[in-house]
Design a protein around this motif. Structure first.
Motif, PDB file in Angstrom:
ATOM      1  N   PRO A 150     -85.084  36.418 -58.164  1.00  0.00           N
ATOM      2  CA  PRO A 150     -85.642  37.577 -58.685  1.00  0.00           C
ATOM      3  C   PRO A 150     -86.174  38.612 -57.988  1.00  0.00           C
ATOM      4  O   PRO A 150     -86.835  38.251 -56.649  1.00  0.00           O
ATOM      5  N   ILE A 151     -85.781  39.743 -57.851  1.00  0.00           N
ATOM      6  CA  ILE A 151     -85.898  40.923 -56.771  1.00  0.00           C
ATOM      7  C   ILE A 151     -87.028  41.952 -57.697  1.00  0.00           C
ATOM      8  O   ILE A 151     -87.814  42.431 -56.948  1.00  0.00           O
ATOM      9  N   GLU A 152     -86.749  41.986 -58.636  1.00  0.00           N
ATOM     10  CA  GLU A 152     -87.761  42.928 -59.784  1.00  0.00           C
ATOM     11  C   GLU A 152     -88.068  42.395 -60.995  1.00  0.00           C
ATOM     12  O   GLU A 152     -86.835  41.965 -61.604  1.00  0.00           O
ATOM     13  N   ARG A 153     -89.448  42.177 -61.407  1.00  0.00           N
ATOM     14  CA  ARG A 153     -89.841  41.493 -62.399  1.00  0.00           C
ATOM     15  C   ARG A 153     -91.100  42.091 -62.769  1.00  0.00           C
ATOM     16  O   ARG A 153     -91.884  42.255 -62.083  1.00  0.00           O
ATOM     17  N   ASP A 154     -91.408  42.428 -64.229  1.00  0.00           N
ATOM     18  CA  ASP A 154     -92.728  42.885 -64.646  1.00  0.00           C
ATOM     19  C   ASP A 154     -93.633  41.844 -64.633  1.00  0.00           C
ATOM     20  O   ASP A 154     -93.416  40.616 -64.502  1.00  0.00           O
ATOM     21  N   GLY A 155     -94.894  42.363 -64.156  1.00  0.00           N
ATOM     22  CA  GLY A 155     -96.021  41.453 -64.630  1.00  0.00           C
ATOM     23  C   GLY A 155     -96.470  41.079 -65.906  1.00  0.00           C
ATOM     24  O   GLY A 155     -95.790  41.477 -66.840  1.00  0.00           O
ATOM     25  N   ILE A 156     -97.651  40.496 -66.078  1.00  0.00           N
ATOM     26  CA  ILE A 156     -98.005  39.996 -67.242  1.00  0.00           C
ATOM     27  C   ILE A 156     -99.716  40.668 -67.688  1.00  0.00           C
ATOM     28  O   ILE A 156    -100.101  40.838 -66.591  1.00  0.00           O
TER      29      ILE A 156
END
Length: 406
Positions: free
Chosen positions: A400-406
């Motif tokens: 993954p290069i871009e993924r949302d946080g939680i």
């Protein structure tokens, strides 16, 4: 423009790096597959079909799929990057000055897409035109390789891993994988997607001898809320964990690193082969390895640039504390002890979460996939009979290069 930030394991996945090039697998043979860390040769066309199924699922779910070889070819368009890559991958110390010079001269005139294929798929002595084959001594076996193939580039997770607002270009444990890191160094340093972006380098951007400091991305889970989970494994050393943790703390990108001890065994070479996160408070675990007796520590920033360390009562408590959760649901590998061992070997626990409660995994792991479904986890499955021979599943095959946080 891709935002270079990975804030969790389960937030919406937006951009991912994959790799599949048939050349490396065409060069995988019964006599070299174990040296190259595969259990067997692959059906090249079938493996390509399986990987295409994986990529198609990602794209259908709205994930931007980047391909390593395409980025590498585009990186070679930049003269400084091309010179650095050829000098690094075909150094005088690797080939001898005479042969290195002649091979680089020949390669340098080829289309950049072809150079990229050789850098990942391998280059045999027999492929070098005779005018350019100029070793000092005429003692080479023409069936052997100037550059060995890199079939493990398939597992893009290991070579580099993005952790919050930064990347670790990992010092790999196995010699046959160390050239992979140079390809990623060049991409992140020179490719237009990355060159003008603001992100941290944790490890791997220096020209240093990392020695015992080894770490691989399959051991690194970015569980969110400033916490990172790292496996102390066959491939990730205590020195590697200390170096990465210190860099994460120094850059302010993490507040806690939870370390889980694994057996030094190929069957569970990385943490993500026995433990992955499926939702904010849901994990998949192989109970023969991940259980209440598994040793676990929490690292925190200490004084005078040292690390604070606390041994935890168990991994559940450590994860709940790191994520500020009141409960943690663990779905164990499906079947009896024999079924669990078979499905863990076939990467039942190595699933890729693309958003909370939705994962991608191999369809052959029916016992575990059924348990996921019963627990409310949606499984998007694809064939992996050939790809799994490298001992890696959907999470291993994705960076993954871009993924949302939680």
């Amino acid at each position: 423009m891709v935002k270079h930030y990975v804030g969790s394991e389960v937030g919406q996945l937006r951009s991912v790096l994959l790799h599949y090039d048939s050349l490396a697998f065409e060069r995988l043979t019964p006599s070299n597959c174990h040296e190259l860390l595969f259990d067997d040769v692959l059906s090249v066309n079938k493996a390509a079909e399986e990987h295409n199924q994986f990529a198609t699922i990602l794209e259908e779910q709205g994930v931007n799929v980047l391909y390593l070889n395409k980025l590498l070819g585009e990186t070679l368009d930049i003269p400084e990057a091309k010179a650095w890559l050829l000098d690094t991958q075909l150094s005088d110390y690797r080939l001898g000055k005479s042969l290195a010079h002649s091979v680089k001269t020949w390669l340098g005139e080829l289309p950049h897409e072809q150079i990229a294929r050789y850098l990942t798929g391998g280059l045999a002595y027999s492929e070098i035109p005779e005018p350019f084959f100029k070793p000092l001594f005429d003692s080479y076996d023409w069936e052997h390789f100037v550059l060995k193939p890199l079939p493990n580039h398939l597992f893009t997770r290991d070579t580099s891993c993005w952790i919050y607002n930064g990347v670790s270009i990992n010092p790999m444990a196995k010699a046959v994988r160390r050239r992979e890191s140079n390809n990623l160094k060049a991409i992140y340093r020179w490719h237009p997607l990355f060159v003008k972006q603001d992100f941290n380098y944790y490890l791997g951007n220096e020209s240093v001898n990392y020695d015992n400091t080894t770490i691989e991305g399959g051991d690194v889970l970015i569980i969110g809320r400033g916490a990172v989970l790292i496996g102390l494994s066959e491939r990730t050393s205590p020195e590697g964990i200390e170096a990465l943790a210190q860099s994460l703390f120094n850059t302010g990108q993490a507040k806690k690193v939870v370390v889980i001890e694994l057996p030094k065994d190929r069957a569970c070479m990385h943490l993500d082969t026995v433990l992955t996160q499926l939702d904010i408070n849901v994990f998949s675990a192989y109970p023969a390895v991940i259980n209440d007796s598994t040793r676990c520590w929490t690292l925190t920033p200490g004084v005078n640039n040292r690390l604070g360390i606390k041994q935890e009562l168990g991994y559940r408590q450590a994860i709940m504390s790191a994520l500020q959760l009141s409960d943690l649901k663990v779905i164990t590998t499906g079947g009896d002890i024999y079924g669990q061992e078979r499905e863990q070997w076939n990467d039942a626990n190595n699933v890729l979460t693309i958003r909370p409660g939705v994962v991608i995994g191999y369809e052959c792991n029916t016992l575990t996939n059924d348990k996921y479904l019963e627990a409310g986890i949606e499984v998007l499955s694809f064939e992996g009979d050939q790809l799994g021979r490298g001992r890696g599943g959907a999470r291993c095959m994705s960076c993954p290069i871009e993924r949302d946080g939680i």
